[in-house]
Write a protein that holds these residues in place. Structure first.
Motif, short mmCIF file in Angstrom:
data_model
loop_
_atom_site.label_atom_id
_atom_site.label_comp_id
_atom_site.label_asym_id
_atom_site.label_seq_id
_atom_site.Cartn_x
_atom_site.Cartn_y
_atom_site.Cartn_z
N UNK A 107 0.52 -0.80 -0.08
CA UNK A 107 0.22 0.32 -0.29
C UNK A 107 1.14 1.26 -0.20
N UNK A 108 1.20 1.79 -0.85
CA UNK A 108 1.54 3.11 -1.09
C UNK A 108 0.57 4.49 -0.33
N UNK A 109 1.78 5.77 0.26
CA UNK A 109 0.53 6.91 0.91
C UNK A 109 1.37 8.06 0.78
N UNK A 110 0.73 9.16 0.57
CA UNK A 110 0.50 10.11 0.59
C UNK A 110 0.93 10.20 2.04
N UNK A 111 2.99 11.04 1.70
CA UNK A 111 3.95 11.48 2.80
C UNK A 111 3.50 10.66 3.93
N UNK A 112 3.64 9.68 3.37
CA UNK A 112 3.59 8.26 4.63
C UNK A 112 4.04 7.26 4.48
N UNK A 113 4.83 7.08 3.06
CA UNK A 113 5.92 6.21 2.43
C UNK A 113 5.22 5.22 2.23
N UNK A 114 5.88 3.36 2.00
CA UNK A 114 5.12 2.52 1.42
C UNK A 114 4.69 1.53 2.94
N UNK A 115 3.80 0.73 2.61
CA UNK A 115 3.66 -0.05 3.74
C UNK A 115 3.70 -1.64 3.26
N UNK A 116 3.82 -2.23 3.75
CA UNK A 116 3.90 -3.63 3.45
C UNK A 116 2.37 -4.97 4.34
N UNK A 117 1.67 -4.94 4.10
CA UNK A 117 1.03 -5.89 4.87
C UNK A 117 1.03 -7.79 5.05
N UNK A 118 1.25 -7.88 6.67
CA UNK A 118 1.30 -9.66 6.42
C UNK A 118 -0.66 -9.74 7.02
#
Length: 659
Positions: free
Chosen positions: A99-110
C-alpha cells in the motif's frame, strides 16, 4: 463493477446498466453519499476487497462474512498503517499486499498478523509518497511519486530514484495513471505527459564524482584553494576562526548535490548539511584536528573515499606542559621566603610582648592582693544576704503552695457545682420529656381502645370486621399493659426492690416458646420481616439457673425494638457459648436502620429515646433498654451492642451457666 468517487463507493451492474446496491449491514459505507473520497478499489486473489480513501485510511471488506475493517494510522502503534491518505494498492507475484500513501511512504501488509510494516522513509523515497505501483517481470516495483519514479527491490529493500535529468516528463505523477502492456512495457502518466519505457532496458550506472575543498580560510583570509588530496597545515597561535568551502564535481544536477563533514575531535559524528557546501568553526582550543568531507550526487551516490586535511593549532606558553610545574616551583619559593620573613618578625614581637607581660603581671599581682582583702569583707555581707534571701524564698514558696491549694479547691468545688447543676437540668428535661412522651403513649392506645369499643357498640359490622377491631383493641391493650409494666419495673429498680427468683431453666426449650410467640406477631407479619432462631450445636441439654421471667423480659424488649426499627431483611435471636465456657452470650440481631456512634453512649440511660429520622416517629418510652441493662446486671451478666448505620444492630447480653 465498483465505482469509487470523491463522495462514496457504489456498485454498478454491467448486465442491467444501473446501480446495484450491495446487500450489506454496512449501508452507511456502500452505495451511499458518505463524504469519503475513494482513490482506488482492488480485489485480491482471496476475493477480499481493499478500498483506499483520500483521508480515511484503508478499508478491508470480506463479502463472505459481510465484515468491514477500517485500518487507520495510530501514532501509539508502530504496526498500524503509516498514514490515512492511501493512494496505491498492489498485490505482488507472491501474493503479498503493498500500500502506497501520500507523504507517509510504502507499507507491506502481513495477512497472518494484521500488521503493517513501513518500508520507506524520506531519505530513501523522494517526498515519501507513492501514487501508483507497477511490478516488472523480475519482481521489482516501479512507483510513481511526487518527486519522480522510484524503483524498489523487495528482496534487498534497495531504492533507486529517477528524476528529470534521467528523461522523465516531470517530477509529479498522478493517481491511477499507470499501466503495463502484455509485452512488459510500462506507462506512467503525470502532470507533464506520459513516460513509456521497458524496465528491462533501464540500467542505472552510478557515477562517483571527484570532491575538492575549494577554499580554506583563516579569519576570512584565504589559506589554500582547490585541495583534492590530504594536506597538513600548521597554524599560528589563536588561529581558531576557520572556514571551509567544498564542491562535488558532478554537474548533472549540481543544485541536488549533498554534503557531509566532520571536524575531529570537535564533532562527535558526521554533520549532514544537505546542499550547503561550507562549514565554519570558531573559538577552537589548541590541538590537532582532522577535517573530513564527503559528497553525494543527485542520484544519492556518495563518494567512497572522503577528503581529509589535518590542522595543528599551537598552544600559548601558559598552555605548555612545563608551565604548570614551573609556576608551582616559583609559588613555593615565594611562599617559603614570605614565611621566613614572617617568622623573624614574629620572634621580635614576642620578645617585646614578654617584657610588657612581665610588668603587667607584677602590677596585677599587687592589685589582686588588694582585691582579695576587699572580697573577704564582701563575702561576709553576701553570706548574711543569702541567709535572709533563703528565709524570704521559703516564705514565698509556702504562700504560693497555699494559694495553689485554695485555687484547686475552688476549681474542684466549682466543677462539682456545675456538674450537679447540669445533671439537675438534664434530669428536669428528661423527666419533662418522659412525662410528655408518657402522656402521649398512654393516651394513644386508650383512644384507640375507646374509639373501637364505641364503634362496636353503635355499628353493625361483619364478623371479619369485628375480629379485626378486636385484634386492634387487644394489641393496644397489650401495649398499654407493657407500658404500665415498664413504669412499675423502673420504679422497683429505682427503689432497689427487684426480686430475682432463679430456677433451673431448659434454655433451648425456653427459646422455642419465644419463637412460637413471635411467629404470631402482627407487626412483623405486616412488614414481612421473618424472626429466626439461631442456636449452637449440642444445645439440647443446656440447663441454666436463672430467672426465666426476667430473661424473657430482656429478650422481649430487644426483639420488640428490632421489629420497631426493621422494615426489611430479617431478625435473628439465640445464644452462643462464651470462650471461657462459664457464660452464654445471648443476642438479637436485626437488619434495621442501625445506631450512630454518638447515640450508643446514651442508649441504655433511662428516659432517653433516640429518633434516627426526623421524618418518622417511633412509639416508645425510652425505658426498655434501661430496664434490660439493670435486669442483666442483676442476673450476673452484662449487656452491649454492635451497630452500623443503615445496615443493622446486634444486642448482646450474657448469663452465667452456674449460679
Amino acid at each position: 463493477m465498483w465505482i469509487g468517487t470523491s463522495n462514496g463507493l457504489f456498485r454498478f451492474s454491467l448486465e442491467n446498466k444501473e446501480l446495484a446496491p450491495l446487500p450489506s449491514k454496512h449501508n452507511y459505507f456502500f452505495d451511499l453519499e458518505s463524504n469519503i473520497g475513494i482513490t482506488r478499489v482492488f480485489e485480491d486473489r482471496h476475493q477480499v476487497l481493499w478500498i483506499a480513501t483520500t483521508n480515511n485510511g484503508l478499508f478491508e471488506y470480506h463479502a463472505d462474512t459481510d465484515s468491514l475493517i477500517n485500518h487507520v494510522h495510530d501514532a501509539n502503534n508502530p504496526l498500524s498503517i503509516s498514514g490515512n491518505q492511501v493512494r496505491a494498492i498492489h498485490e505482488d507475484q507472491t501474493g503479498r499486499l503493498w500500500f502506497g500513501t501520500k507523504s507517509d511512504g510504502l507499507n507491506l501488509y502481513e495477512r497472518e498478523t494484521g500488521h503493517f510494516i513501513q518500508k520507506s522513509s524520506p531519505t530513501t523515497l523522494p517526498s515519501n509518497t507513492v501514487y501508483h505501483i507497477l511490478e516488472d517481470d523480475k519482481g521489482a516495483f516501479w512507483m510513481g511519486t511526487h518527486s519522480g519514479i522510484s524503483r524498489y527491490n523487495p528482496n534487498n529493500e534497495n531504492f533507486t530514484n529517477f528524476a528529470m535529468h534521467h528523461g522523465l516528463q516531470g517530477l509529479i505523477f498522478d493517481i491511477n495513471a499507470h499501466a503495463k502492456t502484455h509485452d512488459g512495457f510500462m506507462l506512467m502518466g503525470g502532470a507533464m505527459g506520459v513516460n513509456f519505457f521497458n524496465p528491462v532496458t533501464i540500467e542505472h550506472k552510478p557515477y562517483e564524482a571527484p570532491l575538492i575543498i575549494s577554499k580554506f580560510e583563516i579569519f576570512n583570509n584565504v589559506k589554500a584553494i582547490d585541495i583534492n588530496a590530504f594536506r597538513h597545515f600548521d597554524l599560528e597561535k589563536f588561529s581558531n576562526y576557520i572556514s571551509f568551502e567544498f564542491a562535488l564535481l558532478d554537474f548533472t544536477k549540481p543544485e541536488a548535490n549533498n554534503y557531509a563533514y566532520q571536524l575531529q575531535p570537535f564533532d562527535n559524528d558526521w554533520i549532514y548539511s544537505g546542499t550547503r557546501n561550507f562549514a565554519t568553526y570558531t573559538n577552537l582550543p589548541p590541538g590537532t584536528y582532522q577535517f573530513r568531507v564527503k559528497g553525494a550526487n543527485s542520484d544519492e551516490v556518495w563518494t567512497s573515499d572522503e577528503l581529509q586535511i589535518e590542522l595543528f593549532i599551537p598552544a600559548p606558553f601558559w598552555d605548555k606542559p612545563w608551565f604548570i610545574p614551573a609556576f608551582f616551583l616559583i609559588a613555593v619559593a615565594l611562599f617559603v621566603i614570605a614565611w621566613y620573613i614572617k617568622v623573624l618578625t614574629t620572634r621580635r614581637r614576642e620578645a617585646l610582648l614578654k617584657q610588657e607581660v612581665d610588668q603587667r603581671t607584677k602590677d596585677l599581682f599587687e592589685a589582686y592582693n588588694q582585691l582579695e582583702a576587699s572580697n573577704q569583707q564582701v563575702e561576709k555581707h553576701n553570706t548574711a544576704l543569702r541567709q535572709q534571701r533563703d528565709r524570704i524564698s521559703r516564705q514565698n514558696l509556702e504562700l504560693k503552695i497555699h494559694r495553689q491549694n485554695l485555687e484547686l479547691m475552688v476549681a474542684d468545688r466549682t466543677r462539682d457545682l456545675e456538674e450537679a447543676k447540669q445533671r439537675a437540668e438534664e434530669s428536669d428535661l428528661l423527666k419533662s420529656a418522659f412525662l410528655a412522651n408518657m402522656s402521649h403513649e398512654i393516651r394513644t392506645p386508650l383512644n384507640a381502645i375507646m374509639g373501637f369499643i364505641d364503634l362496636l357498640e353503635t355499628g353493625d359490622f361483619e364478623m371479619e370486621e369485628r375480629q379485626r377491631m378486636n385484634a386492634i383493641i387487644q394489641s393496644n391493650s397489650n401495649t398499654l399493659l407493657q407500658l404500665i409494666n415498664d413504669i412499675i419495673d423502673i420504679s422497683i429498680i429505682e427503689a432497689n426492690q427487684v426480686v430475682i427468683r432463679k430456677h433451673p431453666l431448659n434454655f433451648p426449650a425456653f427459646l422455642d416458646e419465644i419463637e412460637l410467640h413471635y411467629k404470631a406477631n402482627r407487626d412483623a407479619k405486616e412488614k414481612g420481616v421473618p424472626i429466626v432462631k439461631q442456636l449452637p450445636a449440642n444445645n439440647e441439654d443446656l440447663i441454666i439457673h436463672t430467672d426465666q421471667g426476667r430473661v424473657k423480659q430482656i429478650y422481649s424488649n430487644l426483639i420488640n425494638n428490632a421489629i420497631k426499627f426493621t422494615d426489611k431483611g430479617s431478625i435473628t435471636f439465640g445464644f452462643k457459648y462464651a470462650t471461657d465456657q462459664a457464660r452464654i452470650i445471648c443476642f438479637v440481631r436485626d437488619t434495621g436502620i442501625g445506631i450512630s456512634e454518638e447515640n450508643r453512649q446514651k442508649l441504655f440511660q433511662r428516659f432517653h429515646k433516640i429518633e434516627p429520622m426526623s421524618s418518622r416517629v417511633h412509639r416508645g418510652t425510652g425505658l426498655g433498654l434501661s430496664i434490660s441493662k439493670n435486669l442483666t446486671e442483676l442476673l450476673g451478666g452484662e449487656i452491649w451492642l454492635e451497630s452500623e448505620p443503615e445496615k443493622g444492630s446486634t444486642f448482646y447480653f450474657t448469663l452465667p451457666l452456674k449460679d
